[in-house]
Design a protein around this motif. Sequence first.
Motif, mmCIF file in Angstrom:
data_model
loop_
_atom_site.group_PDB
_atom_site.id
_atom_site.type_symbol
_atom_site.label_atom_id
_atom_site.label_comp_id
_atom_site.label_asym_id
_atom_site.label_seq_id
_atom_site.Cartn_x
_atom_site.Cartn_y
_atom_site.Cartn_z
ATOM 1 N N TRP A 279 17.792 -65.738 7.003
ATOM 2 C CA TRP A 279 19.090 -66.408 6.677
ATOM 3 C C TRP A 279 20.488 -65.377 6.840
ATOM 4 C CZ3 TRP A 279 22.203 -65.197 2.298
ATOM 5 C CH2 TRP A 279 21.676 -64.331 1.278
ATOM 6 N N PHE B 173 25.325 -69.840 6.493
ATOM 7 C CA PHE B 173 25.519 -68.400 6.515
ATOM 8 C C PHE B 173 25.336 -68.103 7.944
ATOM 9 C CE2 PHE B 173 23.556 -69.017 1.919
ATOM 10 C CZ PHE B 173 24.919 -68.137 1.284
ATOM 11 N N ASP C 80 21.972 -71.780 -3.695
ATOM 12 C CA ASP C 80 22.926 -70.989 -2.933
ATOM 13 C C ASP C 80 23.394 -71.916 -1.620
ATOM 14 O OD1 ASP C 80 20.578 -70.113 -4.096
ATOM 15 O OD2 ASP C 80 20.166 -68.472 -2.486
ATOM 16 N N GLN D 122 14.503 -66.412 -7.577
ATOM 17 C CA GLN D 122 14.820 -65.205 -7.669
ATOM 18 C C GLN D 122 15.503 -64.339 -8.886
ATOM 19 O OE1 GLN D 122 16.155 -66.260 -3.586
ATOM 20 N NE2 GLN D 122 17.147 -64.161 -3.714
ATOM 21 N N TRP E 18 20.269 -65.840 -13.170
ATOM 22 C CA TRP E 18 20.069 -65.009 -11.722
ATOM 23 C C TRP E 18 21.666 -64.797 -11.178
ATOM 24 C CZ3 TRP E 18 19.896 -67.062 -6.238
ATOM 25 C CH2 TRP E 18 19.603 -65.951 -5.422
ATOM 26 N N ARG F 33 23.045 -63.318 -8.677
ATOM 27 C CA ARG F 33 23.636 -64.107 -7.305
ATOM 28 C C ARG F 33 23.842 -65.709 -7.436
ATOM 29 N NH1 ARG F 33 20.990 -60.942 -4.325
ATOM 30 N NH2 ARG F 33 19.618 -62.195 -3.288
ATOM 31 N N TRP G 64 26.953 -67.785 -6.530
ATOM 32 C CA TRP G 64 27.205 -68.673 -5.487
ATOM 33 C C TRP G 64 27.912 -69.988 -5.806
ATOM 34 C CZ3 TRP G 64 26.655 -66.316 -1.339
ATOM 35 C CH2 TRP G 64 25.450 -65.337 -0.934
ATOM 36 N N VAL H 221 17.457 -58.077 -4.063
ATOM 37 C CA VAL H 221 16.980 -59.268 -3.244
ATOM 38 C C VAL H 221 16.893 -60.497 -4.551
ATOM 39 C CG1 VAL H 221 15.323 -60.711 -1.955
ATOM 40 C CG2 VAL H 221 16.384 -58.509 -1.136
ATOM 41 N N TYR I 266 24.671 -58.446 3.213
ATOM 42 C CA TYR I 266 25.660 -59.511 2.503
ATOM 43 C C TYR I 266 26.309 -59.160 1.528
ATOM 44 C CZ TYR I 266 21.109 -60.544 -0.062
ATOM 45 O OH TYR I 266 19.897 -60.463 -0.712
HETATM 46 N N1 GLY Z 1 20.359 -67.052 -0.270
HETATM 47 C C1 GLY Z 1 19.267 -66.375 -0.682
HETATM 48 C C2 GLY Z 1 19.799 -65.319 -1.713
HETATM 49 O O1 GLY Z 1 20.841 -65.178 -2.128
HETATM 50 O O2 GLY Z 1 19.035 -64.118 -1.627
#
Ligand code: GLY
Length: 365
Positions: free
Chosen positions: A45, A93, A150, A212, A220, A222, A226, A332, A345
């Motif tokens: 990704w 992405f 995401d 995650q 989370w 991240r 998002w 991650v 990223y």
């Molecule tokens: N889109 C997967 C992540 O943010 O890890």
Amino acid sequence: MWEELARKISEKTLLVCRRSGEKIPYRVDGQGRFDDLSGDNISWWTNGFWAGSLWQVYALTGEEALKSTAAALEKKLDAALMDAMGMDHDSGFKWLLTAGADYTVTKNPASLNRLLLAASNLAGRFNPKGAFLRAWNDRSGEKAGWAIIDCLMNLPLLYRAAVITGDPRFGQIAALHARTAARHFQRPDGSVEHIVVFDPVTGERLGTRPGQGMAAGSAWTRGQAWAVYGFTLSYLHTKEPLFLSCARKAADYFMAHIPASGLIPVDFAQGEDCDFEDDSAAAIAASGLLELAAAAGESRYRDAAEGLLRTLSEKRLELSPDTDCLLKRCSVSFHDREHNHPLIYGDYFFIEAVLKILGKGVFMW
Ligand code: GLY
């Protein structure tokens, strides 16, 4: 400060571009050099982010090496377009930051072709009963009803395809998914779930998964980032007030939980004794907050974005030419064995946000 920072990160990106050849990096090795996923993991990704960074710095500097390398990486991703089980919800992405950027800058018809192939595949992941885009693939069908926060970032691929082709179905699917995210992912306090599971036959919401993040019900970081950026993008493309309201709520939650250090943990619910960080969450949130500040006309979002970026540049930025990365401490996932390392990223969104502050760069979403 921002001009100087933009100059430094651009110089480093150009230097790393020249020595990295046609690598498609994800992380760095023990010597601080980029790895290369273009051999056996072409569908991963994150494979658009390095090209995206090159296009951003090209927009600032006009250095031809950046443009030609980005175009070569875009071509390599054609193998991913032919990998049916590798084509998941992350096509935005992968192709907005490669083919989309190329088409925006050069109007290259081959890039347009890639963009539309990727958009058609993404639209094909729509589940009409639950009104969501399926996230990942599996052969058993166990994940047929899984959707993740995401995915909001991938919707601009559909919004753009609707404008380019004049076919409203692309935009309708994107807006339906975003409304589902507003209804089923965002909690009353503005925070969001990572994974929501629907019955893929009836569309009924069955429950959530921590994904995650640290645990069920935690936040989370991240994923929160998002949501800030993703809801803002759906608002920019549709002008539906619901999405602006969701973006504001997500942003207010994020800003209220930034620790005194200004550094972002992997999960806002993790204890103070846990040192897991995610610079990528900080950079994504900063870029999203800048967009939200303009959309909502509220300078406090820009102030928060500048604070996050200033902290990253003072405490976590690696400008040494001996390493290929920019940001040092990303993660991650909370339950991974490794934390606090570079991720491609994190660097992309840091570059995007710093150039955005200056009104420079390319708007890829
Ligand atoms: N889109 C997967 C992540 O943010 O890890």
